[in-house]
Enzyme design. Structure first.
Site, PDB file in Angstrom:
ATOM      1  N   LEU A  41      43.936  39.951  -6.097  1.00  0.00           N
ATOM      2  CA  LEU A  41      43.683  40.999  -7.085  1.00  0.00           C
ATOM      3  C   LEU A  41      44.814  42.018  -7.126  1.00  0.00           C
ATOM      4  O   LEU A  41      45.269  42.472  -6.084  1.00  0.00           O
ATOM      5  CB  LEU A  41      42.387  41.740  -6.730  1.00  0.00           C
ATOM      6  CG  LEU A  41      41.172  40.873  -6.439  1.00  0.00           C
ATOM      7  CD1 LEU A  41      40.008  41.746  -6.004  1.00  0.00           C
ATOM      8  CD2 LEU A  41      40.819  40.059  -7.667  1.00  0.00           C
ATOM      9  N   GLU A  70      45.695  45.815  -8.009  1.00  0.00           N
ATOM     10  CA  GLU A  70      45.034  47.079  -8.298  1.00  0.00           C
ATOM     11  C   GLU A  70      45.323  47.450  -9.740  1.00  0.00           C
ATOM     12  O   GLU A  70      46.405  47.196 -10.250  1.00  0.00           O
ATOM     13  CB  GLU A  70      45.544  48.168  -7.352  1.00  0.00           C
ATOM     14  CG  GLU A  70      44.960  48.020  -5.973  1.00  0.00           C
ATOM     15  CD  GLU A  70      45.453  49.092  -5.013  1.00  0.00           C
ATOM     16  OE1 GLU A  70      45.792  50.190  -5.461  1.00  0.00           O
ATOM     17  OE2 GLU A  70      45.486  48.802  -3.812  1.00  0.00           O
ATOM     18  N   CYS A  85      49.918  46.454  -0.381  1.00  0.00           N
ATOM     19  CA  CYS A  85      50.008  45.011  -0.109  1.00  0.00           C
ATOM     20  C   CYS A  85      51.420  44.513   0.178  1.00  0.00           C
ATOM     21  O   CYS A  85      51.684  43.994   1.257  1.00  0.00           O
ATOM     22  CB  CYS A  85      49.420  44.230  -1.274  1.00  0.00           C
ATOM     23  SG  CYS A  85      47.646  44.401  -1.363  1.00  0.00           S
TER      24      CYS A  85
END
Ligand code: UDX
Length: 429
Positions: free
Chosen positions: A153, A155, A260
């Protein structure tokens, strides 16, 4: 299906909500009582487009609930997802203490067969450790299947990414849990890849590191573009039309950030080292990224000479568009560096100002993006919020003592900005 998600951060909350949205019965667990209270009261602990509406809708439909009791979550569900933080340690390795703690809690609450799914980003071989831990701490004589199911995913686009995934990766040690996992993901109509656990874990680190590599590649190309008078956006467009390359993640910038890429890169380098491989290519990706920010600051200093007591307007604080997340944000890093040089900052972000206040003080937070430039010696674009394209540049020029703009995200057209009267400096053009 009855599903429990342990951890209601960005990943856990989006995952749980999007499972409920397709009809599953979902319990979201978090040991932070405040967060559970907030969610129960219908408030969101994070900003993620579309999430609040979906949470409200699924809570009202009785498919989504919140609790701080792991025991309750484990007892009431067949499949337990772990979505807890796996933060970096100073040496780049991953802190797996939350994973270990939750594995033990699940084990202690288990009284029947469960599928335990790791959604958190973890080093290869973690699945094995989770399975060992659960077996060690589980008092009841029951079976467990541990699975790796990494999330991809972004953000700001997490709900969309979850509802329309490019692929779903399921890493298993046996065929037993595969049918149930396929049922969990069937409503999303996405290709499902079933692998061994280690491969699934590696897919995540390898994919994120590759995307970071793509950004560093185009950032390195942007340096050549500046030196030769070429335009990096044209180069990226021309490269991206080759379907083997693709246009995405070829936007030159002041560098990537977030919770990340920097963390996953360090982790992958560290994991490789532990497995006996020096992943020099990825170290170069990190170096180019750090240098890109240095280069941007240098560009500002070269034009402005001395920053002490100069007033600078900064557009953007989040690490990227569509989020209020300021963790490892290049924009915040930039602000802190400018402050160190003695600059006085007026800053704006459409969503991240509240969160920024904890890490960025002694600046003026400006509610209206069009008012940021007032009295400024230069204006800086640090985050790629699409709304910045609608900035009233004419008004900004008139409000500034000097119409200078440093665009770290290539949001504006070079010729247009110069026509309006700006000294306009961007990346790789
Ligand atoms: C990333 C991955 O995309 C996602 O699959 C993974 O699960 C989590 O990590 P995220 O960190 O939310 O997602 O943001 P992403 O959109 O990937 O952007 C990361 C950083 O790279 C941002 O700072 C962004 O501004 C920057 N970026 C992105 C660029 O500088 N240029 C680009 O072309 C793309």
């Amino acid at each position: 299906m009855k599903l429990t998600i342990i951890g209601t951060g960005y990943v856990g909350l989006v995952t749980g909500t999007c499972f409920a949205e397709v009809g599953h019965q979902v319990i979201c667990v978090d040991n932070n009582e405040e967060k559970i209270k907030t969610l129960k009261a219908g408030h969101m602990p994070i900003y993620e487009p579309g999430l609040e509406e979906l949470v409200k809708k699924n809570v009202a439909a009785g498919r989504l609930s919140f609790t701080s009791s792991t025991k309750e979550g484990v007892e009431k569900s067949d499949v337990i997802f772990i979505a807890v933080p796996t933060p970096p340690q100073p040496d780049g390795s991953v802190d797996l203490s939350f994973m270990e703690g939750v594995s033990r809690e699940i084990a202690q609450a288990m009284t029947s067969y469960k599928i335990v799914v790791d959604k958190s980003t973890v080093p290869v071989n973690t699945g094995k450790k989770v399975a060992e831990t659960i077996k060690r701490y589980c008092k009841a004589k029951v079976d467990v299947d541990v699975i790796s199911n990494p999330e991809f995913l972004r953000e700001g686009f997490a709900v969309d990414d979850f509802m329309k995934p490019d692929r779903v990766v399921i890493g298993v040690a046996s065929q037993r849990p595969v049918a149930a996992m396929k049922e969990v993901y069937a409503p999303y109509n996405a290709p499902i890849i079933v692998t061994d656990i280690n491969s699934a874990e590696l897919i995540k680190h390898a994919a994120n590191s590759f995307l970071a590599l793509k950004i560093s590649y185009i950032n390195a190309v942007s340096v050549i573009c500046e030196a030769s008078g070429a335009n990096v956006m044209e180069v990226a467009n021309g490269m991206g039309m080759d379907r083997r390359i693709g246009r995405q993640f070829l936007d030159a910038s002041l560098g990537f950030g977030g919770s990340c890429f920097p963390k996953d890169l360090s982790a992958f380098i560290n994991i490789s080292e532990q497995l006996g491989y020096n992943f020099g290519l990825l170290k170069e990706v990190q170096r180019i990224n750090a240098e890109q920010m240095d280069r941007f600051v240098k560009k500002i200093l070269e034009t402005m000479w001395v920053l002490k007591n100069k007033k600078l307007g900064v557009l953007g604080l989040a690490f990227k568009q569509n989020t209020d997340d300021v963790r490892m944000s290049p924009a915040i890093d930039l602000c802190l560096r400018l402050q160190k040089e003695g600059a006085i900052l007026r800053v704006h972000d459409p969503k991240a100002m509240e969160k920024a206040k904890a890490v960025l003080q002694n600046v003026t937070y400006v509610e209206d993006m069009n008012a940021v430039a007032e009295g400024c010696d230069a204006l800086i674009v640090a985050t790629e919020w699409p709304v910045f394209k609608k900035l009233d540049v004419e008004r900004a020029r008139k409000a500034m003592t000097h119409p200078i703009m440093f665009d770290g995200r290539n949001m504006f057209d070079v010729d247009e900005m110069e026509k309006i009267g700006f000294i306009y400096k961007s990346i790789g053009r």
